[in-house]
Design a protein around this motif. Sequence first.
Motif, PDB file in Angstrom:
ATOM      1  N   ILE A 172      44.012  37.093  45.206  1.00 39.94           N
ATOM      2  CA  ILE A 172      45.209  37.548  45.913  1.00 39.94           C
ATOM      3  C   ILE A 172      44.904  38.937  46.469  1.00 39.94           C
ATOM      4  CG2 ILE A 172      47.633  38.196  45.669  1.00 39.94           C
ATOM      5  CD1 ILE A 172      47.918  36.004  43.604  1.00 39.94           C
ATOM      6  N   ASP A 173      44.983  39.072  47.777  1.00 35.88           N
ATOM      7  CA  ASP A 173      44.514  40.289  48.430  1.00 35.88           C
ATOM      8  C   ASP A 173      45.461  41.465  48.255  1.00 35.88           C
ATOM      9  OD1 ASP A 173      42.041  39.272  50.061  1.00 35.88           O
ATOM     10  OD2 ASP A 173      43.604  37.781  50.338  1.00 35.88           O
ATOM     11  N   LYS A 174      46.772  41.179  48.174  1.00 34.37           N
ATOM     12  CA  LYS A 174      47.726  42.276  48.050  1.00 34.37           C
ATOM     13  C   LYS A 174      48.991  41.760  47.376  1.00 34.37           C
ATOM     14  CE  LYS A 174      49.135  46.377  50.611  1.00 34.37           C
ATOM     15  NZ  LYS A 174      48.980  47.106  51.875  1.00 34.37           N
ATOM     16  N   VAL A 175      49.553  42.598  46.483  1.00 35.57           N
ATOM     17  CA  VAL A 175      50.811  42.280  45.813  1.00 35.57           C
ATOM     18  C   VAL A 175      51.801  43.380  46.149  1.00 35.57           C
ATOM     19  CG1 VAL A 175      51.951  41.834  43.611  1.00 35.57           C
ATOM     20  CG2 VAL A 175      49.582  41.105  43.954  1.00 35.57           C
ATOM     21  N   VAL A 176      52.985  42.997  46.647  1.00 33.07           N
ATOM     22  CA  VAL A 176      53.968  43.981  47.110  1.00 33.07           C
ATOM     23  C   VAL A 176      55.352  43.591  46.603  1.00 33.07           C
ATOM     24  CG1 VAL A 176      52.639  44.517  49.187  1.00 33.07           C
ATOM     25  CG2 VAL A 176      54.396  42.722  49.261  1.00 33.07           C
ATOM     26  N   PRO A 177      56.298  44.535  46.593  1.00 33.85           N
ATOM     27  CA  PRO A 177      57.688  44.161  46.274  1.00 33.85           C
ATOM     28  C   PRO A 177      58.204  43.135  47.271  1.00 33.85           C
ATOM     29  CG  PRO A 177      57.395  46.547  46.172  1.00 33.85           C
ATOM     30  CD  PRO A 177      56.140  45.993  46.779  1.00 33.85           C
ATOM     31  N   LEU A 178      59.089  42.262  46.821  1.00 34.62           N
ATOM     32  CA  LEU A 178      59.584  41.181  47.668  1.00 34.62           C
ATOM     33  C   LEU A 178      60.151  41.671  49.005  1.00 34.62           C
ATOM     34  CD1 LEU A 178      60.122  38.161  48.011  1.00 34.62           C
ATOM     35  CD2 LEU A 178      62.275  38.476  46.771  1.00 34.62           C
ATOM     36  N   PRO A 179      60.936  42.756  49.051  1.00 33.75           N
ATOM     37  CA  PRO A 179      61.478  43.188  50.353  1.00 33.75           C
ATOM     38  C   PRO A 179      60.401  43.564  51.371  1.00 33.75           C
ATOM     39  CG  PRO A 179      62.699  44.212  48.545  1.00 33.75           C
ATOM     40  CD  PRO A 179      61.498  43.565  47.939  1.00 33.75           C
ATOM     41  N   GLU A 180      59.204  43.889  50.884  1.00 24.69           N
ATOM     42  CA  GLU A 180      58.127  44.299  51.794  1.00 24.69           C
ATOM     43  C   GLU A 180      57.221  43.140  52.196  1.00 24.69           C
ATOM     44  OE1 GLU A 180      55.935  47.507  50.026  1.00 24.69           O
ATOM     45  OE2 GLU A 180      57.746  48.541  49.327  1.00 24.69           O
ATOM     46  N   LEU A 181      57.476  41.952  51.641  1.00 21.48           N
ATOM     47  CA  LEU A 181      56.533  40.843  51.807  1.00 21.48           C
ATOM     48  C   LEU A 181      56.360  40.435  53.269  1.00 21.48           C
ATOM     49  CD1 LEU A 181      54.717  38.734  50.430  1.00 21.48           C
ATOM     50  CD2 LEU A 181      56.734  37.258  50.223  1.00 21.48           C
ATOM     51  N   ALA A 182      57.446  40.247  53.991  1.00 24.13           N
ATOM     52  CA  ALA A 182      57.354  39.745  55.366  1.00 24.13           C
ATOM     53  C   ALA A 182      56.599  40.724  56.267  1.00 24.13           C
ATOM     54  CB  ALA A 182      58.751  39.477  55.918  1.00 24.13           C
ATOM     55  N   ASP A 183      56.973  41.995  56.206  1.00 28.56           N
ATOM     56  CA  ASP A 183      56.310  42.988  57.066  1.00 28.56           C
ATOM     57  C   ASP A 183      54.837  43.138  56.704  1.00 28.56           C
ATOM     58  OD1 ASP A 183      58.632  43.418  58.455  1.00 28.56           O
ATOM     59  OD2 ASP A 183      59.187  45.241  57.347  1.00 28.56           O
ATOM     60  N   THR A 184      54.534  43.069  55.391  1.00 26.49           N
ATOM     61  CA  THR A 184      53.138  43.187  54.966  1.00 26.49           C
ATOM     62  C   THR A 184      52.321  42.003  55.470  1.00 26.49           C
ATOM     63  OG1 THR A 184      53.822  44.379  52.972  1.00 26.49           O
ATOM     64  CG2 THR A 184      51.603  43.442  52.985  1.00 26.49           C
ATOM     65  N   ALA A 185      52.883  40.791  55.392  1.00 27.55           N
ATOM     66  CA  ALA A 185      52.174  39.609  55.883  1.00 27.55           C
ATOM     67  C   ALA A 185      51.893  39.728  57.377  1.00 27.55           C
ATOM     68  CB  ALA A 185      53.003  38.357  55.593  1.00 27.55           C
ATOM     69  N   GLN A 186      52.877  40.200  58.137  1.00 29.07           N
ATOM     70  CA  GLN A 186      52.700  40.379  59.584  1.00 29.07           C
ATOM     71  C   GLN A 186      51.605  41.408  59.871  1.00 29.07           C
ATOM     72  OE1 GLN A 186      54.099  38.794  62.073  1.00 29.07           O
ATOM     73  NE2 GLN A 186      53.975  40.102  63.892  1.00 29.07           N
TER      74      GLN A 186
END
Length: 674
Positions: free
Chosen positions: A170-184
């Motif tokens: 898993i390349d990166k783990v982030v808080p759920l609210p940040e997931l969409a922007d991080t994926a983009q």
Amino acid sequence: MSGKVHVRQRGAVLWLTVANPNSNELTADIRLQLMQALDAAAEDGAIRAVVLGAERARFPHQVPFGEFDTGLADPTPMDLAGRIESMPVPVVARLQGQVQGAWAELALAAHVRVAALNVKMGFPNVALGLPPMAGASQRLPRITGARQALALLLSGRAYPATADLFSGAIDKVVPLPELADTAQALALAAAETGSWMRSLDRADGLLDPAAYQEEINRRRLAVQRAGRAAEDAIVEMVEAALLLPVDTALVLERALFEELLVSEESRGLRHAMESRIRVANLPPGQPVALVGMLRSGAGAVRLAADLAAQGVGIVMAHEDKAERHSFRNAVAANLEARLKRGAMKAPAVRRAVESVKTTANPAHLGQVEVVIDSAPDTKAAKSAALQDIAAVAGPDAVVLSTTRHLDLAALAPQAIRPRVVGLHLPQRPYPARLAELVIGDSAARATVARAGRLMHQVGRLPARVRPADGLAGGAMMGALLDAADCLVRHGEDPMEMDHEMRALGFARGPYGMLSDIDMDAYLARQERRGLTRGLSVLMAQAGLRLNTGSDPESERAALDSLVSEARRGEAPEPLGLGGQGQWFALLGAMVNEGARLLDQRVAHKPMLLDMVMVQGYGFPRRLGGPMHAADTIGLFRLIRIMRACAPFGPRIWDPHPLLVDMQRNSRTFAALNR
């Protein structure tokens, strides 16, 4: 695209989102829609990256059981994983909630994986007697190495995304609210820099071949001792990642998967899983927050502790102060014991203890959502208890009353009759999640929903049965013991019988099971049935428990004395059935009883009986349950064995008319489950 795969474009990034809110199945339809969307994206020069995810926190991870039986439809999960990995643009897997099975395998095929902190990821195929089906046996070890890959694939458990086992995967783990922007952002960065790599091209986990092979050898020895084919196949697959070219290793994975897919063990395990899912799927209900108990009784303390541990408030009403004090202390002691064995943490125990209230005023139960009654299981005691509950329960409160044989709704006052449900919770020293809910014809749908939801809250699997002596589980177990008693009376050895049953995978043999069930309840049922001379009854009366390990010689001597009494002092020649013959005779008795329960509509489907026996009575999961085992053996063969045994116990083995009709018309229990 309409359907269950939503397609939208955010700049140069295409977002593919699976929307399948009412099911966790990765259906052929969903797979086809994903494949078509990926093919279109590969041809669209304006698309520079793809983000793959799901609409809800629970991804569709399970291939429908029907496909396992008829063959995986195209595109298969392996086909889809190959399409994801071969995309000419980077694919980012956006992960949240539960990511398991086929969906976890598809995530490994993506080029980048970003997970929310709430992610738990796992590969539960092994619990179905199957290895990976979409390349996980090759991608995972190439990324993480043999130790982490085998730990994940062999355990079948889901682990947090932050666990060491996913290091590199898993390349990166982030808080759920940040997931969409991080994926983009990751998708655009990979497209811009070209820094993405196909999982099958990675070799991070293969850098130390000696250590890799050492881990393979260690695991192979362990799984060979266990004798489970799926685990052995997984070790072979992971070894292939080190020794074989990628394409050859993938062919091996597919071949081993297809070989095990048709095995009896995998069919049994899949049936046990499907039975659990379908039988326990009662109408949806809202979580229960407050439960009341009018006095206390057998099992009330354990159940109250289970509820409190899950955040459900408890109100126990009793006129006697000492009784109230004793109840609360007993619940607190049960919770403290969970703390000592590591099942709960101290803050949770404190909250649970504080949630248990007592009162001298029964009127306080008017505010609870469910009233639990554990009065003695007799008509007189239950009638009196239900009268008392009717006087204080709120107009919408559901009444759960413990029983093993009574039609409680028929005993209840008319005012609460549609809200009364019988309850039997087996307590075992091995995992037993069953909850039999005795639901009569007058029960309201909301009653069933609330009772089922409460059982799910305490980790129980509800099975809806109609009133009957012994319900479903006790009746099936009673048939097993009746048959065992008959075989012993005609010369078979009870210790050998128990040994053979355990060798098949039973948690206990027939007579070992007596140590786990309520002997008083068993004796009462046998007395009601007029069966008071069998070995099981004599053992229950004497309180003899087998395999305690304390004094085997004295245990054997006591058993031999009771065997002699059961045989009325005679010494008959053993029937010479052998291990398999004994098993078929015992199975035939259970299946015969199951046919009776189905005919009388105590159970609505054969798979309910299978679930009850697997989840409550230690029946081997790999055999699927007694009714599934009958299908596997074949009714023609089983009925022939039953008829051979019938002269020794006609009541036990004379084939029920339903079985005879099914055999004549080539019908199966699987067909009755549809």
